[in-house]
Design a protein around this motif. Structure first.
Motif, PDB file in Angstrom:
ATOM      1  N   GLU A   8       0.793  -1.159  -0.044  1.00 21.83           N
ATOM      2  CA  GLU A   8      -0.029   0.028   0.021  1.00 21.83           C
ATOM      3  C   GLU A   8       0.991   1.201   0.090  1.00 21.83           C
ATOM      4  OE1 GLU A   8      -3.485   1.007   0.434  1.00 21.83           O
ATOM      5  OE2 GLU A   8      -3.875  -0.955  -0.160  1.00 21.83           O
ATOM      6  N   TRP A   9       0.189   2.305  -0.564  1.00 21.42           N
ATOM      7  CA  TRP A   9       1.193   3.891  -0.518  1.00 21.42           C
ATOM      8  C   TRP A   9       0.437   4.518   0.612  1.00 21.42           C
ATOM      9  CZ3 TRP A   9       4.071   6.637  -4.602  1.00 21.42           C
ATOM     10  CH2 TRP A   9       4.504   5.879  -5.548  1.00 21.42           C
ATOM     11  N   PRO A  10       1.149   4.802   1.391  1.00 22.49           N
ATOM     12  CA  PRO A  10       0.466   5.692   2.347  1.00 22.49           C
ATOM     13  C   PRO A  10      -0.142   6.938   1.737  1.00 22.49           C
ATOM     14  CG  PRO A  10       2.853   5.332   3.148  1.00 22.49           C
ATOM     15  CD  PRO A  10       2.692   4.700   1.764  1.00 22.49           C
ATOM     16  N   LYS A  50      -0.211  11.792  -2.088  1.00 25.70           N
ATOM     17  CA  LYS A  50      -0.538  13.265  -2.149  1.00 25.70           C
ATOM     18  C   LYS A  50       0.626  13.742  -2.676  1.00 25.70           C
ATOM     19  CE  LYS A  50      -3.898  13.901   1.150  1.00 25.70           C
ATOM     20  NZ  LYS A  50      -4.288  14.757   2.731  1.00 25.70           N
ATOM     21  N   GLN A  51       1.817  13.484  -2.189  1.00 24.19           N
ATOM     22  CA  GLN A  51       3.264  14.067  -2.600  1.00 24.19           C
ATOM     23  C   GLN A  51       3.325  13.530  -4.277  1.00 24.19           C
ATOM     24  OE1 GLN A  51       6.533  12.259  -1.128  1.00 24.19           O
ATOM     25  NE2 GLN A  51       7.863  13.758  -1.836  1.00 24.19           N
ATOM     26  N   LEU A  56       3.611  16.354  -7.320  1.00 24.14           N
ATOM     27  CA  LEU A  56       4.846  16.307  -8.221  1.00 24.14           C
ATOM     28  C   LEU A  56       4.499  16.227  -9.737  1.00 24.14           C
ATOM     29  CD1 LEU A  56       7.425  14.208  -6.196  1.00 24.14           C
ATOM     30  CD2 LEU A  56       7.283  16.855  -6.642  1.00 24.14           C
ATOM     31  N   VAL A  57       3.231  15.458 -10.026  1.00 21.45           N
ATOM     32  CA  VAL A  57       2.766  15.265 -11.309  1.00 21.45           C
ATOM     33  C   VAL A  57       2.262  16.474 -11.940  1.00 21.45           C
ATOM     34  CG1 VAL A  57       0.941  14.058 -12.770  1.00 21.45           C
ATOM     35  CG2 VAL A  57       2.625  12.828 -11.216  1.00 21.45           C
ATOM     36  N   ALA A  58       1.467  17.076 -10.874  1.00 25.08           N
ATOM     37  CA  ALA A  58       0.813  18.350 -11.191  1.00 25.08           C
ATOM     38  C   ALA A  58       1.871  19.376 -11.638  1.00 25.08           C
ATOM     39  CB  ALA A  58      -0.220  18.748  -9.859  1.00 25.08           C
ATOM     40  N   SER A  90       8.177   2.479 -10.334  1.00 26.57           N
ATOM     41  CA  SER A  90       7.299   2.614  -9.267  1.00 26.57           C
ATOM     42  C   SER A  90       6.279   3.763  -9.392  1.00 26.57           C
ATOM     43  CB  SER A  90       8.010   2.738  -7.967  1.00 26.57           C
ATOM     44  OG  SER A  90       8.436   1.246  -7.712  1.00 26.57           O
ATOM     45  N   ALA A  91       6.998   5.162  -9.752  1.00 25.29           N
ATOM     46  CA  ALA A  91       6.575   6.333  -9.953  1.00 25.29           C
ATOM     47  C   ALA A  91       5.640   6.085 -11.252  1.00 25.29           C
ATOM     48  CB  ALA A  91       7.418   7.403  -9.971  1.00 25.29           C
ATOM     49  N   ILE A  92       5.936   5.572 -12.366  1.00 27.17           N
ATOM     50  CA  ILE A  92       5.246   5.523 -13.542  1.00 27.17           C
ATOM     51  C   ILE A  92       3.948   4.626 -13.360  1.00 27.17           C
ATOM     52  CG2 ILE A  92       5.199   4.411 -16.014  1.00 27.17           C
ATOM     53  CD1 ILE A  92       8.212   5.411 -16.035  1.00 27.17           C
ATOM     54  N   GLY A  93       4.243   3.397 -12.671  1.00 26.13           N
ATOM     55  CA  GLY A  93       3.080   2.714 -12.648  1.00 26.13           C
ATOM     56  C   GLY A  93       2.055   3.105 -11.386  1.00 26.13           C
ATOM     57  N   LYS A  94       2.506   3.870 -10.586  1.00 26.14           N
ATOM     58  CA  LYS A  94       1.314   4.539  -9.643  1.00 26.14           C
ATOM     59  C   LYS A  94       0.437   5.801 -10.458  1.00 26.14           C
ATOM     60  CE  LYS A  94      -0.667   4.727  -5.812  1.00 26.14           C
ATOM     61  NZ  LYS A  94      -1.456   3.395  -4.858  1.00 26.14           N
TER      62      LYS A  94
END
Length: 64
Positions: free
Chosen positions: A6-8, A13-14, A18-20, A38-42
């Motif tokens: 799980e991602w907290p 939110k972080q 960052l994507v925004a 991991s970043a791309i997948g999420k």
């Protein structure tokens, strides 16, 4: 298939922030100390879409 942790909520939110701000997957990975994949997948699983693609060659050809 391996179970993913799980991602907290704060990490999600972080990531969203960052994507925004237009960060690339590599920049997000460095900032959050995670892998680029991991970043791309999420981002994909959240349906955020990521940054617009820039540069590169167009696939359409001009018929002049």
């Amino acid at each position: 298939m391996a179970e993913t942790p799980e991602w907290p909520e704060q990490r999600v939110k972080q990531l969203v922030a960052l994507v925004a701000l237009g960060y690339s997957a590599s920049q997000i990975a460095r900032a959050m100390e995670i892998t680029r994949n991991s970043a791309i997948g999420k981002v994909h699983r959240l349906g955020l879409g990521g940054r617009p693609k820039t540069g590169g060659k167009s696939k359409s050809r001009s018929t002049n």
